[in-house]
Design an enzyme around this catalytic site. Structure first.
Site, PDB file in Angstrom:
ATOM      1  N   ASN A   6     114.263 -79.518  18.434  1.00 28.83           N
ATOM      2  CA  ASN A   6     114.648 -78.263  19.083  1.00 28.83           C
ATOM      3  C   ASN A   6     116.051 -78.425  19.673  1.00 28.83           C
ATOM      4  OD1 ASN A   6     115.088 -76.388  21.225  1.00 28.83           O
ATOM      5  ND2 ASN A   6     112.924 -75.843  21.169  1.00 28.83           N
ATOM      6  N   HIS A   9     119.085 -76.772  23.710  1.00 27.53           N
ATOM      7  CA  HIS A   9     119.887 -77.210  24.867  1.00 27.53           C
ATOM      8  C   HIS A   9     121.283 -77.704  24.493  1.00 27.53           C
ATOM      9  CE1 HIS A   9     116.777 -75.945  27.391  1.00 27.53           C
ATOM     10  NE2 HIS A   9     115.903 -76.794  26.911  1.00 27.53           N
ATOM     11  N   HIS A  42     114.904 -71.434  19.693  1.00 26.87           N
ATOM     12  CA  HIS A  42     114.255 -70.315  20.387  1.00 26.87           C
ATOM     13  C   HIS A  42     115.302 -69.243  20.667  1.00 26.87           C
ATOM     14  CE1 HIS A  42     111.484 -69.073  24.024  1.00 26.87           C
ATOM     15  NE2 HIS A  42     111.811 -68.049  23.254  1.00 26.87           N
ATOM     16  N   ARG A  44     115.870 -66.420  22.557  1.00 24.17           N
ATOM     17  CA  ARG A  44     115.266 -65.705  23.696  1.00 24.17           C
ATOM     18  C   ARG A  44     115.825 -64.298  23.795  1.00 24.17           C
ATOM     19  NH1 ARG A  44     112.699 -69.396  27.589  1.00 24.17           N
ATOM     20  NH2 ARG A  44     112.501 -67.520  28.839  1.00 24.17           N
ATOM     21  N   ARG A  48     119.962 -66.641  26.497  1.00 19.34           N
ATOM     22  CA  ARG A  48     120.592 -67.546  27.474  1.00 19.34           C
ATOM     23  C   ARG A  48     121.176 -68.797  26.827  1.00 19.34           C
ATOM     24  NH1 ARG A  48     115.359 -69.834  30.724  1.00 19.34           N
ATOM     25  NH2 ARG A  48     115.058 -67.621  31.112  1.00 19.34           N
ATOM     26  N   GLU A  69     111.396 -69.994  17.181  1.00 15.26           N
ATOM     27  CA  GLU A  69     110.520 -69.609  18.297  1.00 15.26           C
ATOM     28  C   GLU A  69     110.984 -68.260  18.808  1.00 15.26           C
ATOM     29  OE1 GLU A  69     110.673 -72.490  21.365  1.00 15.26           O
ATOM     30  OE2 GLU A  69     110.071 -74.119  20.069  1.00 15.26           O
ATOM     31  N   THR A 100     109.507 -72.323  28.541  1.00 11.67           N
ATOM     32  CA  THR A 100     108.233 -71.650  28.235  1.00 11.67           C
ATOM     33  C   THR A 100     107.120 -72.298  29.059  1.00 11.67           C
ATOM     34  OG1 THR A 100     109.110 -71.471  26.002  1.00 11.67           O
ATOM     35  CG2 THR A 100     106.829 -70.842  26.313  1.00 11.67           C
ATOM     36  N   GLU A 150     100.619 -74.177  17.592  1.00 13.79           N
ATOM     37  CA  GLU A 150     101.333 -75.283  18.225  1.00 13.79           C
ATOM     38  C   GLU A 150     100.723 -75.440  19.612  1.00 13.79           C
ATOM     39  OE1 GLU A 150     105.633 -75.336  18.098  1.00 13.79           O
ATOM     40  OE2 GLU A 150     105.697 -76.609  19.879  1.00 13.79           O
ATOM     41  N   HIS A 193     106.311 -79.697  23.736  1.00 12.87           N
ATOM     42  CA  HIS A 193     106.731 -79.388  25.105  1.00 12.87           C
ATOM     43  C   HIS A 193     106.602 -80.603  26.013  1.00 12.87           C
ATOM     44  CE1 HIS A 193     107.966 -77.053  28.524  1.00 12.87           C
ATOM     45  NE2 HIS A 193     108.261 -76.071  27.695  1.00 12.87           N
TER      46      HIS A 193
HETATM   47  N1  PXP Z   1     107.665 -76.029  21.346  1.00 13.11           N
HETATM   48  C1  PXP Z   1     107.813 -74.806  21.910  1.00 13.11           C
HETATM   49  C2  PXP Z   1     106.986 -73.680  21.406  1.00 13.11           C
HETATM   50  C3  PXP Z   1     108.734 -74.606  22.961  1.00 13.11           C
HETATM   51  O1  PXP Z   1     108.849 -73.388  23.524  1.00 13.11           O
HETATM   52  C4  PXP Z   1     109.536 -75.689  23.373  1.00 13.11           C
HETATM   53  C5  PXP Z   1     110.556 -75.486  24.448  1.00 13.11           C
HETATM   54  O2  PXP Z   1     111.499 -74.575  24.001  1.00 13.11           O
HETATM   55  C6  PXP Z   1     109.369 -76.923  22.735  1.00 13.11           C
HETATM   56  C7  PXP Z   1     108.408 -77.074  21.742  1.00 13.11           C
HETATM   57  C8  PXP Z   1     110.185 -78.129  23.100  1.00 13.11           C
HETATM   58  O3  PXP Z   1     109.930 -78.518  24.408  1.00 13.11           O
HETATM   59  P1  PXP Z   1     110.851 -79.617  25.093  1.00 13.11           P
HETATM   60  O4  PXP Z   1     112.235 -79.045  25.154  1.00 13.11           O
HETATM   61  O5  PXP Z   1     110.241 -79.818  26.432  1.00 13.11           O
HETATM   62  O6  PXP Z   1     110.803 -80.832  24.208  1.00 13.11           O
END
Ligand code: PXP
Length: 240
Positions: A6, A9, A42, A44, A48, A69, A100, A150, A193
């Site tokens: 992901n 960030h 994601h 959003r 952001r 996402e 999330t 998921e 997550h």
């Molecule tokens: N899976 C989903 C559905 C999420 O919303 C997120 C956070 O955006 C992640 C995985 C990844 O989580 P993390 O950034 O804490 O690894």
């Protein structure tokens, strides 16, 4: 077990200055080069971090699957149908949250979700629901027509980092039961997550049940630290 990286960030850092670096597209290329099986982003509603253009570029230029996402809204659906990622993961979204916070409540929204995902199914886009490891939510996901779930590992990760081992065992048990039921129902099972280098070994105990992890914040955090020395040296080289 597959890894979805992901890269939200990377965009968070870019948006701190609203500038052009770091490049989200470049980050996706690097993740692919490193062996990631999938890019997760994601989009959003408040944009952001990831922007529409980031999603379009990654989908067009990076040759590994894209897992988008998104909140189940009409606005984001229109973009998803234009971009056609290999998978959409429906997540709940609140404007004020930092990330999330919990899974999507499928049980209370079965009819809405059933009709919401029709367009994705017609376009051969895999549909995954991001849910808490709750048996009722797993059953409701199947009933609503999801291809996959998921499982939200946020509480599991939090209990690990708080050293709450009783809660940790409870959460692991919930994940195991939810994953087992989902597989019995023929759903693909993913999780994510809050997963870090420190807690991942406990999730790997469930590798017979969970096919893929989506990891973001920890990987990007470590990338900043591992890459810092080289970045400082490069600036010093240029100065001298
Ligand atoms: N899976 C989903 C559905 C999420 O919303 C997120 C956070 O955006 C992640 C995985 C990844 O989580 P993390 O950034 O804490 O690894």
């Amino acid at each position: 077990m597959r890894l979805g990286v992901n890269i939200d960030h990377v965009a968070t850092i870019r948006e701190a200055r609203k500038t052009f670096e770091p490049s989200v597209l470049e980050a996706a290329f690097i993740a692919k080069r490193a062996g990631a099986h999938q890019i997760t982003m994601h989009l959003r509603e408040d944009r952001r971090h990831i922007k529409d253009e980031d999603v379009r570029l990654v989908r067009t230029l990076v040759e590994i699957p894209l897992n988008l996402e998104m909140a189940p809204t009409e606005e984001i659906k229109a973009i998803a149908l234009e971009v056609k990622p290999q998978r959409v993961t429906l997540v709940p979204e609140k404007r004020q949250e930092i990330t999330t916070e919990g899974g999507l409540d499928i049980l209370s929204n079965i009819d809405y979700l059933k009709s919401y995902i029709k367009d994705f199914k017609e376009n051969q886009i895999e549909v995954s629901f991001f849910i808490d490891p709750d048996l009722e939510q797993v059953e409701a996901s199947k009933f609503a027509g999801a291809d996959a779930i998921e499982l939200h590992t946020g509480r599991f990760a939090e209990s690990f980092h708080k050293r709450d081992f009783r809660l940790l065992e409870e959460e692991k048990d919930r994940l195991r039961k939810a994953a087992t039921l989902a597989r019995e129902l023929g759903l693909n099972v993913y999780a994510g997550h809050g997963i870090t280098y420190q807690n991942i070994h406990l999730v790997l105990d469930l590798k017979e049940l969970i096919e893929e992890l989506n990891i973001g914040h920890s990987i990007i955090s470590n990338a900043v630290l591992f890459g810092l020395e080289e970045a400082v040296k490069k600036m010093l080289d240029i100065i001298s």
